[in-house]
Design a protein around this motif. Structure first.
Motif, short mmCIF file in Angstrom:
data_model
loop_
_atom_site.label_atom_id
_atom_site.label_comp_id
_atom_site.label_asym_id
_atom_site.label_seq_id
_atom_site.Cartn_x
_atom_site.Cartn_y
_atom_site.Cartn_z
N PRO A 139 68.62 -31.41 -17.33
CA PRO A 139 67.76 -30.62 -17.89
C PRO A 139 66.84 -29.90 -16.23
O PRO A 139 66.98 -30.87 -15.53
CB PRO A 139 66.26 -31.39 -18.73
CG PRO A 139 66.80 -33.05 -18.53
CD PRO A 139 68.03 -33.08 -17.91
N GLU A 140 66.44 -29.50 -16.58
CA GLU A 140 65.79 -28.66 -14.96
C GLU A 140 63.63 -27.85 -15.18
O GLU A 140 64.23 -27.85 -17.17
CB GLU A 140 66.56 -26.95 -14.56
CG GLU A 140 67.63 -27.63 -14.17
CD GLU A 140 68.27 -26.81 -13.39
OE1 GLU A 140 67.59 -25.37 -13.94
OE2 GLU A 140 69.52 -26.47 -12.91
N MET A 141 62.63 -28.88 -15.08
CA MET A 141 61.99 -28.50 -15.28
C MET A 141 61.41 -27.95 -14.76
O MET A 141 61.13 -27.37 -13.50
CB MET A 141 61.01 -30.18 -15.14
CG MET A 141 61.94 -30.98 -16.20
SD MET A 141 60.73 -32.54 -16.47
CE MET A 141 60.69 -33.08 -14.96
N LEU A 215 66.37 -33.15 -12.79
CA LEU A 215 66.87 -34.59 -13.42
C LEU A 215 68.74 -34.61 -12.90
O LEU A 215 69.28 -34.09 -13.76
CB LEU A 215 66.30 -35.04 -14.57
CG LEU A 215 64.91 -34.19 -14.20
CD1 LEU A 215 64.66 -35.42 -15.55
CD2 LEU A 215 64.18 -35.23 -13.40
N GLU A 226 63.00 -39.18 -20.31
CA GLU A 226 62.40 -38.58 -19.47
C GLU A 226 61.52 -36.91 -18.69
O GLU A 226 60.51 -37.95 -18.31
CB GLU A 226 63.11 -38.63 -17.62
CG GLU A 226 63.98 -40.16 -17.82
CD GLU A 226 64.80 -40.09 -17.05
OE1 GLU A 226 64.85 -38.86 -15.71
OE2 GLU A 226 65.57 -40.93 -15.97
N VAL A 227 62.25 -36.16 -19.39
CA VAL A 227 61.05 -34.78 -19.95
C VAL A 227 59.95 -35.33 -20.26
O VAL A 227 58.82 -34.57 -19.93
CB VAL A 227 61.64 -34.29 -19.99
CG1 VAL A 227 61.01 -32.74 -20.26
CG2 VAL A 227 63.21 -33.79 -19.57
N PHE A 230 57.85 -37.32 -18.13
CA PHE A 230 57.12 -36.56 -16.65
C PHE A 230 56.42 -35.29 -16.84
O PHE A 230 55.31 -35.52 -16.03
CB PHE A 230 58.53 -36.09 -16.19
CG PHE A 230 59.52 -36.04 -15.08
CD1 PHE A 230 58.80 -36.34 -13.45
CD2 PHE A 230 60.48 -37.47 -15.08
CE1 PHE A 230 59.37 -36.59 -12.42
CE2 PHE A 230 61.36 -37.85 -13.78
CZ PHE A 230 60.82 -37.40 -12.44
N LYS A 231 56.47 -34.99 -18.18
CA LYS A 231 55.11 -33.88 -18.54
C LYS A 231 53.76 -34.91 -18.31
O LYS A 231 53.04 -34.27 -17.70
CB LYS A 231 55.02 -33.68 -19.73
CG LYS A 231 56.64 -32.07 -19.58
CD LYS A 231 55.86 -31.81 -20.68
CE LYS A 231 57.51 -30.64 -21.50
NZ LYS A 231 57.38 -29.80 -22.78
N MET A 260 63.29 -25.15 -19.40
CA MET A 260 63.78 -25.61 -19.68
C MET A 260 65.03 -26.03 -19.37
O MET A 260 65.73 -25.94 -20.62
CB MET A 260 63.46 -26.56 -20.13
CG MET A 260 63.85 -27.75 -19.98
SD MET A 260 63.66 -29.46 -21.14
CE MET A 260 64.26 -28.79 -22.37
N MET A 354 60.08 -24.52 -20.89
CA MET A 354 59.29 -25.37 -20.70
C MET A 354 58.29 -25.91 -21.93
O MET A 354 58.24 -27.39 -21.86
CB MET A 354 58.72 -24.96 -18.81
CG MET A 354 58.37 -26.69 -18.72
SD MET A 354 60.05 -27.61 -18.72
CE MET A 354 59.55 -29.07 -18.55
N PRO A 358 61.39 -31.96 -25.50
CA PRO A 358 62.55 -32.20 -24.81
C PRO A 358 63.41 -32.48 -25.66
O PRO A 358 64.59 -32.25 -25.94
CB PRO A 358 61.79 -33.02 -23.86
CG PRO A 358 60.74 -33.65 -24.21
CD PRO A 358 59.89 -32.31 -24.80
#
Length: 450
Positions: A139-141, A215, A226-227, A230-231, A260, A354, A358
């Motif tokens: 994923p890209e956040m 990530l 992880e997402v 991470f938030k 995302m 986003m 997730p």
């Protein structure tokens, strides 16, 4: 053996020689908010599980209750929550030594609760494993660092940078722009290291104060965890420096939205990428997955874009796709094939916002790939040129997206029919709540003119 012996190395290193004070037992609800209980570490050591009512999945974002309790009525039965110690990680912003542990939800008979987002993703991943395949995602956040906003009636504005000026827009990939909020970024790195998370890169995006974190690729459930973590991590780092981090899809007018992006690949039993043929060429499975995304993404937009604000991101020429075209190395398409070696060949879904949960966002994207593989579908021809000139192919409001979702019975079978039933009722209740709010635009343009 103590339960602490089963902790990941990063959690052990965080505790070190200190006395562990507290454990936060958490689970994700539909919006991706951490729900649960904080207990003394001594109590956590003695408990094998704890309970929460299943009604946490019947709440709207505003805290209201949706009428989705099912046949037995509104009795709020308890779920049994069991810790997944592999997820144990630091809460490095806490004053005392504190761990966070994600829990899985089961009913009284030991069956997974179908409405728990982590269980939805696990179900979809297992469908691939039953075929001998291992899904891999990255994923890209994207998110914005903004000035504190304590009055919802006021517009959101960029945070103040170290230069004393608001963060500048249209500075994509600028290192000096990232340096403007360097202290926040430093704490994001420090918190991530304490939690054992590996950041693949941080860049400035096109919006004012907009940042992207990439990530490392890996197991879908682990990456969704992880997402989810991470938030919270990013919000805490921002608060430490007197600003807010927001994951709204479109927080600031006339600025790009936050996505995302989800990269997918799949490994066979030998660990080889199934998108790569004997001579390095693209396989049938590669094209089946693209077709699955093209044919089924409209049915899951309600999961990838779960709020009324989400649809403000889908604006032509504003760095968000509005189509289901696919192409190699073309960021105007909804489905992009990034430049890579054959071994790293992957498919990128650029439609997810986003603001999505997730677990549900990744599950929805994988579900589309799964149906494409099942049906051995073929995609449209690769798009050439600027795909913003192509046909617009996604719903533009939550109500329409929910109608399409409700009709997608095959996707419900992949995600879980009970989850789909409850999700639909909750989101429609949320939409009804939104319609009760009169906006500034309506007061300005309708009050005296209609």
């Amino acid at each position: 053996m103590s339960w602490k012996d089963s902790l990941p190395a990063s959690a052990k290193a965080y505790i070190g020689e200190r006395q562990l004070d507290e454990v936060e037992c958490i689970i994700s609800d539909f919006p991706g908010v951490a729900r649960g209980k904080a207990v003394p570490a001594s109590k956590f050591a003695k408990q094998k599980h704890f309970y929460l009512p299943n009604s946490i999945f019947l709440q709207t974002l505003t805290g209201e209750w949706a009428e989705a309790a099912g046949e037995e009525g509104w009795v709020e039965p308890d779920m049994t929550l069991l810790p997944d110690l592999d997820t144990a990680t630091a809460a490095p912003w806490a004053t005392d030594a504190t761990l966070q542990v994600i829990h899985d939800a089961y009913d009284r008979d030991g069956a997974p609760i179908p409405t728990a987002p982590r269980n939805v993703l696990k179900r979809v991943v297992q469908l691939f494993r039953d075929k001998g395949l291992e899904p891999v995602v990255a994923p890209e956040m994207e998110f914005f660092l903004v000035a504190r906003n304590t009055d919802p009636a006021q517009p959101i504005v960029p945070m103040m940078g170290r230069s004393g000026r608001p963060a500048a827009a249209h500075q994509a990939y600028s290192l000096s722009a990232v340096d403007e909020y360097g202290p926040v970024i430093d704490d994001i790195y420090d918190f991530a290291e304490a939690q054992g998370f590996e950041i693949d890169g941080i860049t400035q995006e096109g919006g004012a104060g907009q940042v992207e974190i990439n990530l490392r690729h890996g197991d879908p459930v682990k990456l969704a965890d992880e997402v989810f973590f991470f938030k919270r991590l990013i919000r805490e780092a921002a608060l430490k420096h007197d600003c807010f981090a927001t994951f709204m899809a479109k927080p600031i007018a006339d600025e790009p939205g936050s996505a995302m992006h989800i990269h997918h690949s799949f490994l066979d039993a030998d660990g080889d990428n199934i998108f790569v043929g004997p001579q390095g060429g693209e396989t049938d499975a590669f094209y089946h997955m693209i077709a699955g995304l093209q044919n089924h993404l409209p049915s899951v937009i309600a999961l990838l874009a779960p709020y009324v604000n989400s649809y403000r991101r889908y604006v032509k020429d504003h760095a968000a796709p509005i189509n289901l075209e696919w192409a190699r190395d073309n960021r105007t398409t909804g489905i992009r094939i990034p430049l890579s070696s054959p071994k790293s060949r992957r498919i990128e879904n650029r439609l997810a916002g986003m603001d999505c949960n997730p677990y549900l966002g990744i599950a929805a994207s994988l579900a589309c790939c799964y149906l494409g593989l099942e049906d051995q579908e073929r995609p449209d021809k690769q798009y050439r040129g600027d795909a913003y000139d192509s046909e617009e192919a996604i719903p533009y409001d939550l109500f329409t997206a929910m109608d399409i979702f409700d009709e997608a019975k095959r996707l419900h079978e992949v995600l879980d029919p009970e989850f789909a039933r409850v999700y639909s009722i909750v989101k429609r209740t949320e939409y009804s709540e939104f319609l009760q709010v009169i906006s500034t635009w309506e007061r300005e343009h309708l009050l005296l003119n209609v």
